[in-house]
Write a protein that holds these residues in place. Structure first.
Motif, PDB file in Angstrom:
ATOM      1  N   ALA A 257      27.431 -23.128 -15.899  1.00  0.00           N
ATOM      2  CA  ALA A 257      25.822 -23.090 -15.697  1.00  0.00           C
ATOM      3  C   ALA A 257      25.217 -24.175 -15.776  1.00  0.00           C
ATOM      4  O   ALA A 257      24.133 -24.562 -15.109  1.00  0.00           O
ATOM      5  CB  ALA A 257      25.439 -21.738 -16.412  1.00  0.00           C
ATOM      6  N   ASP A 258      25.767 -25.017 -16.909  1.00  0.00           N
ATOM      7  CA  ASP A 258      24.576 -26.351 -16.799  1.00  0.00           C
ATOM      8  C   ASP A 258      25.757 -27.350 -17.142  1.00  0.00           C
ATOM      9  O   ASP A 258      26.253 -27.754 -18.202  1.00  0.00           O
ATOM     10  CB  ASP A 258      24.029 -25.978 -18.228  1.00  0.00           C
ATOM     11  N   PRO A 259      26.327 -28.168 -15.927  1.00  0.00           N
ATOM     12  CA  PRO A 259      27.023 -29.147 -16.133  1.00  0.00           C
ATOM     13  C   PRO A 259      26.756 -30.155 -16.823  1.00  0.00           C
ATOM     14  O   PRO A 259      27.638 -31.156 -17.539  1.00  0.00           O
ATOM     15  CB  PRO A 259      27.396 -29.581 -14.796  1.00  0.00           C
ATOM     16  N   ALA A 260      25.465 -30.535 -17.398  1.00  0.00           N
ATOM     17  CA  ALA A 260      25.237 -31.542 -18.354  1.00  0.00           C
ATOM     18  C   ALA A 260      25.721 -31.329 -19.662  1.00  0.00           C
ATOM     19  O   ALA A 260      25.765 -32.102 -20.818  1.00  0.00           O
ATOM     20  CB  ALA A 260      23.689 -31.649 -18.402  1.00  0.00           C
ATOM     21  N   LEU A 261      26.303 -29.842 -20.086  1.00  0.00           N
ATOM     22  CA  LEU A 261      26.818 -29.722 -21.345  1.00  0.00           C
ATOM     23  C   LEU A 261      28.178 -30.101 -21.629  1.00  0.00           C
ATOM     24  O   LEU A 261      28.883 -30.179 -22.525  1.00  0.00           O
ATOM     25  CB  LEU A 261      26.717 -28.126 -21.589  1.00  0.00           C
ATOM     26  N   VAL A 262      28.794 -30.856 -20.412  1.00  0.00           N
ATOM     27  CA  VAL A 262      30.213 -31.352 -20.473  1.00  0.00           C
ATOM     28  C   VAL A 262      30.537 -32.371 -21.624  1.00  0.00           C
ATOM     29  O   VAL A 262      31.640 -32.054 -22.402  1.00  0.00           O
ATOM     30  CB  VAL A 262      30.536 -32.004 -18.872  1.00  0.00           C
ATOM     31  N   PRO A 263      29.637 -33.288 -22.071  1.00  0.00           N
ATOM     32  CA  PRO A 263      29.968 -34.193 -23.124  1.00  0.00           C
ATOM     33  C   PRO A 263      29.989 -33.295 -24.438  1.00  0.00           C
ATOM     34  O   PRO A 263      30.721 -33.531 -25.322  1.00  0.00           O
ATOM     35  CB  PRO A 263      28.915 -35.178 -23.101  1.00  0.00           C
TER      36      PRO A 263
END
Length: 390
Positions: A257-263
């Motif tokens: 839902a939020d690819p910015a959470l990968v790191p």
């Protein structure tokens, strides 16, 4: 000042290395430092003391990162087993090709490789996650990066695993792996620039040696570290990513839902299940820690995995939560010896997490199989029985 509390735990017993977290909880409660006569070590158990010790190279030397003298002797002169100022120059040569600027050029290729591999595995519908992904992907990336060809490429997995096993005490695991680690050591001591592919980082290290940027005859040592320190731990981390997302589909859904959470997700993987749970140091003098004294010339066991689960530092530390974003985790170590290859490991892991979160709704995995290891805690087999695509 008092002496630290003691425990009869054997840090390297099979049941402990396979699941160390109950033992870590018990040791943390005993104190920030616990003497373990069974291993003849002083174990650092809590987040703050682990981090402080890793930062304090003058009190805690890297001259004894392994738990047996043969491995420490073999590592003499490497960046891993040296202290400043020698460490500073060796490390600069190691990290020159691992700087953010140097790695930027690799990102697109690594992302493309990861996406193609994950797409192929999703298409198959089931796969063996360790062989097909956790090993296949980083072995290819590192082989291409350093310029390995032929039989060396084929030996990377064995060599990388052995290099980590021999850091333990002189137990059966160490004894069995010493000859294999010796093969790696022998190859690194005689490798020449022309043995490595043109344009590779390995060639670049020999160029640095030729222009005097690294000490004479250091190029082989530096290449040894890329393979010895980087391969097994990255394979473990990627295996852990698959297993944790299979176990926690809600957390995979958050990343989707939020690819910015990968790191943040990768930071949490490294905090929750660090690939390396224990690392060695040598006390250079009597050192006061938490009101107790570690005597001079003592072997110290830095319990990275125990620090990462310390409830004094992390709320609800036994939960896997990708939104936590524990940027200060100890999975890469800390201080002057913080993992030199962490930028590359992040590129690889982020690429895998991105590809999984983009293409996979749910992974249904069978039980993971672990094999006892002295240094790296990794999954040996992880059957993904069903992939439910997005």
């Amino acid at each position: 000042m008092s002496t630290p509390p003691t425990s009869d735990v054997d840090l390297f017993a099979d049941d402990v290395v396979l699941d160390p977290y109950p033992v870590y909880a018990e040791l943390r409660e005993r104190g920030p430092v616990v003497h373990l006569p069974e291993n003849d070590v002083y174990a650092l158990t809590r987040y703050d003391v682990v981090r402080d010790a890793l930062a304090d190279w003058e009190s805690f030397s890297s001259a004894s990162i392994a738990f047996n003298p043969a491995a420490n002797e073999a590592l003499t002169g490497t960046s891993l087993a040296s202290d400043p100022p020698a460490h500073t120059q060796l490390r600069a040569a190691l990290t020159e090709n691992l700087s953010p600027r140097a790695l930027r050029g690799l990102k697109a290729g690594i992302d493309t490789k990861a996406d193609a591999l994950v797409a192929e595995l999703v298409e198959q519908g089931s796969f063996e996650a360790v062989d097909a992904l956790a090993r296949a992907f980083p072995l290819e990336v590192v082989a291409d990066l350093i310029g390995f060809t032929g039989h060396v490429r084929d030996s990377m997995l064995r060599w990388g695993q052995a290099a980590m096993q021999v850091l333990g005490p002189m137990n059966q695991r160490t004894a069995q792996n010493l000859p294999i680690a010796g093969e790696l050591y022998a190859w690194c001591s005689q490798v020449k620039a022309e043995d490595l592919a043109e344009g590779s980082v390995g060639r670049g290290i020999f160029d640095a040696e030729a222009r005097g940027a690294v000490p004479p005859d250091a190029a082989g040592h530096i290449i040894h570290q890329y393979l010895g320190a980087g391969v097994d731990s990255t394979i473990a981390a990627i295996g852990n990513i698959v297993a944790l997302f299979a176990d926690h589909p809600d957390q995979l859904a958050l990343v989707r839902a939020d690819p910015a959470l990968v790191p943040a997700a990768f930071n949490e993987v490294l905090r929750y299940w660090p690939p390396i749970n224990v690392w060695g140091r040598l006390s250079t003098k009597d050192v006061e820690v938490g009101g107790t004294v570690i005597p001079a010339d003592a072997q110290v066991a830095v319990l990275l995995g125990a620090g990462n689960r310390d409830p004094r530092h992390y709320d609800n530390p036994d939960a896997f939560l990708v939104e936590r974003n524990p940027v200060d985790h100890l999975g890469f170590g800390y201080g002057p010896h913080g993992c030199a290859g962490q930028g590359l490991a992040r590129l690889e892991a982020h690429a895998v997490i991105e590809a999984l979160s983009r293409r996979v709704e749910r992974l249904v995995a069978g039980p993971e199989v672990r094999v006892a290891g002295n240094t790296t805690r990794s999954i040996e087999k992880l059957p993904v029985l069903e992939v439910i695509p997005v």
